[in-house]
Design a protein around this motif. Structure first.
Motif, short mmCIF file in Angstrom:
data_model
loop_
_atom_site.label_atom_id
_atom_site.label_comp_id
_atom_site.label_asym_id
_atom_site.label_seq_id
_atom_site.Cartn_x
_atom_site.Cartn_y
_atom_site.Cartn_z
N ARG A 196 0.82 -1.21 0.00
CA ARG A 196 0.00 0.00 0.00
C ARG A 196 0.86 1.26 0.00
NH1 ARG A 196 -2.87 -3.25 3.69
NH2 ARG A 196 -2.03 -2.10 5.48
N MET A 197 1.98 1.20 0.73
CA MET A 197 2.88 2.36 0.77
C MET A 197 3.48 2.65 -0.60
SD MET A 197 6.46 2.88 2.85
CE MET A 197 7.35 1.93 1.59
N HIS A 198 3.96 1.60 -1.28
CA HIS A 198 4.56 1.79 -2.60
C HIS A 198 3.51 2.24 -3.62
CE1 HIS A 198 8.38 0.40 -1.29
NE2 HIS A 198 8.02 -0.87 -1.11
N LYS A 199 2.30 1.77 -3.46
CA LYS A 199 1.24 2.11 -4.43
C LYS A 199 0.82 3.57 -4.30
CE LYS A 199 -3.30 0.59 -6.06
NZ LYS A 199 -4.40 -0.41 -5.88
N THR A 200 0.70 4.06 -3.07
CA THR A 200 0.22 5.43 -2.84
C THR A 200 1.36 6.43 -2.70
OG1 THR A 200 0.17 5.13 -0.43
CG2 THR A 200 -1.81 4.52 -1.67
N GLY A 201 2.55 5.93 -2.31
CA GLY A 201 3.68 6.84 -2.06
C GLY A 201 3.51 7.64 -0.79
N MET A 202 2.58 7.22 0.07
CA MET A 202 2.28 7.96 1.30
C MET A 202 2.44 7.05 2.53
SD MET A 202 -1.11 10.00 -0.03
CE MET A 202 -1.22 10.95 1.49
N ASP A 203 2.41 7.70 3.71
CA ASP A 203 2.51 6.95 4.96
C ASP A 203 1.35 5.97 5.06
OD1 ASP A 203 4.51 8.72 5.30
OD2 ASP A 203 3.71 9.69 7.10
N GLN A 204 1.64 4.82 5.67
CA GLN A 204 0.62 3.79 5.85
C GLN A 204 0.58 3.34 7.30
OE1 GLN A 204 -1.66 2.60 3.62
NE2 GLN A 204 -0.88 4.20 2.24
N ARG A 205 -0.60 3.45 7.92
CA ARG A 205 -0.79 2.93 9.28
C ARG A 205 -1.43 1.55 9.17
NH1 ARG A 205 -0.80 5.14 14.26
NH2 ARG A 205 -0.43 7.20 13.33
N PHE A 206 -0.89 0.57 9.89
CA PHE A 206 -1.41 -0.79 9.77
C PHE A 206 -1.08 -1.59 11.03
CE2 PHE A 206 2.96 -1.17 8.84
CZ PHE A 206 3.34 -2.50 8.85
N LYS A 207 -1.64 -2.78 11.12
CA LYS A 207 -1.37 -3.70 12.22
C LYS A 207 -0.24 -4.65 11.78
CE LYS A 207 -4.57 -2.49 15.22
NZ LYS A 207 -4.23 -1.98 16.58
N LEU A 208 0.85 -4.60 12.51
CA LEU A 208 2.01 -5.43 12.21
C LEU A 208 2.01 -6.65 13.12
CD1 LEU A 208 4.72 -5.89 10.72
CD2 LEU A 208 5.81 -4.47 12.48
N GLN A 209 2.03 -7.83 12.52
CA GLN A 209 2.01 -9.07 13.30
C GLN A 209 3.44 -9.50 13.63
OE1 GLN A 209 -1.00 -10.25 14.15
NE2 GLN A 209 -1.92 -8.61 12.94
N GLY A 210 3.61 -9.96 14.88
CA GLY A 210 4.89 -10.54 15.27
C GLY A 210 4.97 -11.99 14.85
N LEU A 211 6.11 -12.61 15.09
CA LEU A 211 6.29 -14.02 14.71
C LEU A 211 5.58 -14.95 15.68
CD1 LEU A 211 10.04 -14.10 13.57
CD2 LEU A 211 7.98 -14.03 12.16
N GLU A 212 5.46 -14.52 16.93
CA GLU A 212 4.76 -15.34 17.92
C GLU A 212 3.25 -15.09 17.80
OE1 GLU A 212 6.16 -14.90 21.86
OE2 GLU A 212 8.27 -15.14 21.33
N GLN A 213 2.47 -16.13 18.00
CA GLN A 213 1.02 -16.02 17.86
C GLN A 213 0.45 -15.03 18.88
OE1 GLN A 213 -0.97 -19.77 18.15
NE2 GLN A 213 -2.92 -18.98 17.39
N GLY A 214 -0.40 -14.12 18.40
CA GLY A 214 -1.02 -13.14 19.28
C GLY A 214 -0.21 -11.87 19.46
N LEU A 215 1.01 -11.80 18.93
CA LEU A 215 1.85 -10.62 19.07
C LEU A 215 1.52 -9.65 17.94
CD1 LEU A 215 4.11 -9.59 20.92
CD2 LEU A 215 5.77 -10.53 19.29
N GLU A 216 1.06 -8.43 18.30
CA GLU A 216 0.62 -7.46 17.31
C GLU A 216 1.04 -6.06 17.72
OE1 GLU A 216 -3.70 -6.23 16.69
OE2 GLU A 216 -3.41 -7.63 15.00
N PHE A 217 1.39 -5.23 16.75
CA PHE A 217 1.86 -3.87 17.02
C PHE A 217 1.11 -2.88 16.14
CE2 PHE A 217 5.39 -6.86 17.42
CZ PHE A 217 5.83 -6.62 18.72
N ASP A 218 0.88 -1.67 16.68
CA ASP A 218 0.40 -0.55 15.88
C ASP A 218 1.62 0.06 15.19
OD1 ASP A 218 -2.28 -0.75 16.69
OD2 ASP A 218 -1.79 0.27 18.57
#
Length: 465
Positions: A196-218
């Motif tokens: 999405r970032m490359h497509k729009t060329g703009m900042d992208q806010r999203f949910k980033l998943q960690g490698l461990e199950q249930g680990l999530e970051f803003d």
């Protein structure tokens, strides 16, 4: 004292005189033993003369090797050490005493180089101090912002991370410059945000998943004009000040780094090295066990501060008292330590995508490979051995222990760190950093060049083990 030219002239006079003496002595021996048989006398003279000539040639070669060849090799090695590392290695004038004025001349040139290098070093130190002050200010500023900051290049490899980011990355393994972000975060969620970032060329806010199950970051992705992007990770858990030993870590040269895919043709300075050492219950890899693993990383020819492993390992067997006297690790110290499966897995992740380096690597790797199936690991990393690098640079006839190599390169190993896995790994890494420009000075600029040259000295490792 004779001049060098006179010594060489007398040396050849000795060879001529010895040859003549052997010739006439052989003829006399043949005639005296067979006075009535000229043919038999000649045969006896030829046989005895041939053996005598071979003996005198061997003796002359040994003498020439000892008083000419080896001193020249030592002088050349000390000159290259000074030229490429800046280490003030003492020129061995005693062993080169038969080379006339060569050793004093080398000493004079080396001293001039050192004096010039000192002037340059003062200027560099002043500029380095200024940059260090600016880095400290930037680190303090980022510490106050409750956002973990990671800078990555176009190949998704880490170029910079701050103290907060180090804590986040540590949930997926030891933080590492030049490591793919996919080693720490779920590839699918990160690629979706990047798309999405490359497509729009703009900042992208999203949910980033960690490698461990249930680990999530803003998280937020910010594209950079120079290529690459910033990954900002937000959250209340990041308001805690970072550990003091985790300052801002970066190497902006990695922004333009592009993996070549061809290891043999990769320049030595472009490689990432993981330098490690182990302490064990004994010296037999087929039955003894690892009790400690120490490792550090070298990126772009320098050791990366903070990126290290210093891990005690529970060997599952008693540690002999005689071995404890060497490395200071006892059964009590490793009682609660992870076993080889967890420890080897952590080191394997730490060394991912790099060249593994050790001093007498076959010894340390034998312990890891013995448990490879149990650990479900494949040790297919390319490997360099500093014993062989030392032989390439300083000659196979020299001593190639870690202490001897460090002494030649002006590296001091504190007594309390010797025979500790991390201490020896750091010393080996220091030696490698100093040897890289020396190898390049010898014309070995790629990994393939070095491997081809070290194969000629493989017998050294067989003798060590």
């Amino acid at each position: 004292m004779f001049s060098l030219r006179t010594r060489v002239f007398l040396f050849f006079c000795l060879m001529a005189a010895s040859g003549m003496a052997i010739l006439w002595g052989a003829l006399w021996l043949g005639v005296s033993r067979n006075p009535d048989d000229l043919q038999g006398a000649m045969v006896l003279a030829g046989i005895s003369g041939s053996f005598a000539l071979v003996a005198i040639t061997a003796a002359v070669w040994l003498l020439f090797d000892e008083i000419v060849v080896k001193p020249i090799q030592r002088l050349a090695a000390s000159m290259r050490t000074r030229a490429h590392t800046g280490v003030e290695v003492e020129v061995d004038t005693h062993s080169a005493r038969f080379l006339g004025d060569l050793a004093p001349a080398v000493h004079a040139v080396s001293k001039r180089i050192s004096d010039s290098a000192m002037d340059t070093a003062r200027a560099v130190a002043s500029e380095t101090a200024r940059l260090a002050e600016e880095k400290a200010r930037l680190t303090a500023l980022l510490t106050e912002i409750p956002v973990a900051t990671v800078l990555a290049n176009a190949a998704n490899q880490i170029v910079l991370y701050d103290g907060q980011a180090a804590e986040v990355l540590a949930q997926g393994g030891v933080p590492r410059l030049n490591a793919p972000l996919f080693d720490y975060f779920d590839e699918q969620s990160l690629r979706a945000g990047l798309g999405r970032m490359h497509k729009t060329g703009m900042d992208q806010r999203f949910k980033l998943q960690g490698l461990e199950q249930g680990l999530e970051f803003d998280a937020v992705l910010k594209p950079l004009d120079a290529g690459g992007y910033m990954l900002l990770i937000e959250g209340e858990t990041l308001r805690t000040a970072p550990d003091a030993t985790r300052p801002l870590v970066y190497d902006f040269e990695l922004l333009s780094h592009q993996p070549t895919g061809d290891l043999a043709s990769t320049p030595l300075r472009s490689l990432v090295y993981t330098v490690f050492d182990t302490e064990t219950t004994g010296l037999l890899p087929h039955k003894d066990e690892i009790v400690q693993i120490g490792a550090v990383r070298i990126v772009n020819g320098r050791m990366v501060a903070g990126e290290e492993i210093n891990q005690l390992v529970n060997p599952g067997i008693p540690i002999p008292a005689s071995t404890t006297q060497v490395h200071g690790i006892s059964d009590r110290m490793v009682a609660d330590a992870p076993d080889i499966v967890r420890a080897a897995g952590r080191f394997h992740h730490f060394a991912r995508g790099s060249v593994i380096v050790a001093h007498n690597a076959p010894f340390d790797m034998a312990f890891l490979r013995r448990h490879a199936e149990r650990c479900q690991l494949t040790w297919d990393h390319p490997i360099l051995d500093t014993v062989l690098l030392s032989a390439v640079l300083f000659g196979a006839s020299e001593t190639h222990t870690l202490d001897a190599l460090c002494a030649r390169l002006g590296i001091e190993i504190p007594a309390k760190h010797r025979h500790t896995a991390l201490g020896d790994a750091i010393a080996t890494a220091d030696a490698l950093v100093k040897m890289l420009p020396m190898l390049e000075g010898h014309g070995m600029r790629t990994f393939g060049d070095v491997i081809e040259e070290t194969r000629r000295h493989g017998r050294l490792l067989q003798d060590l083990n």
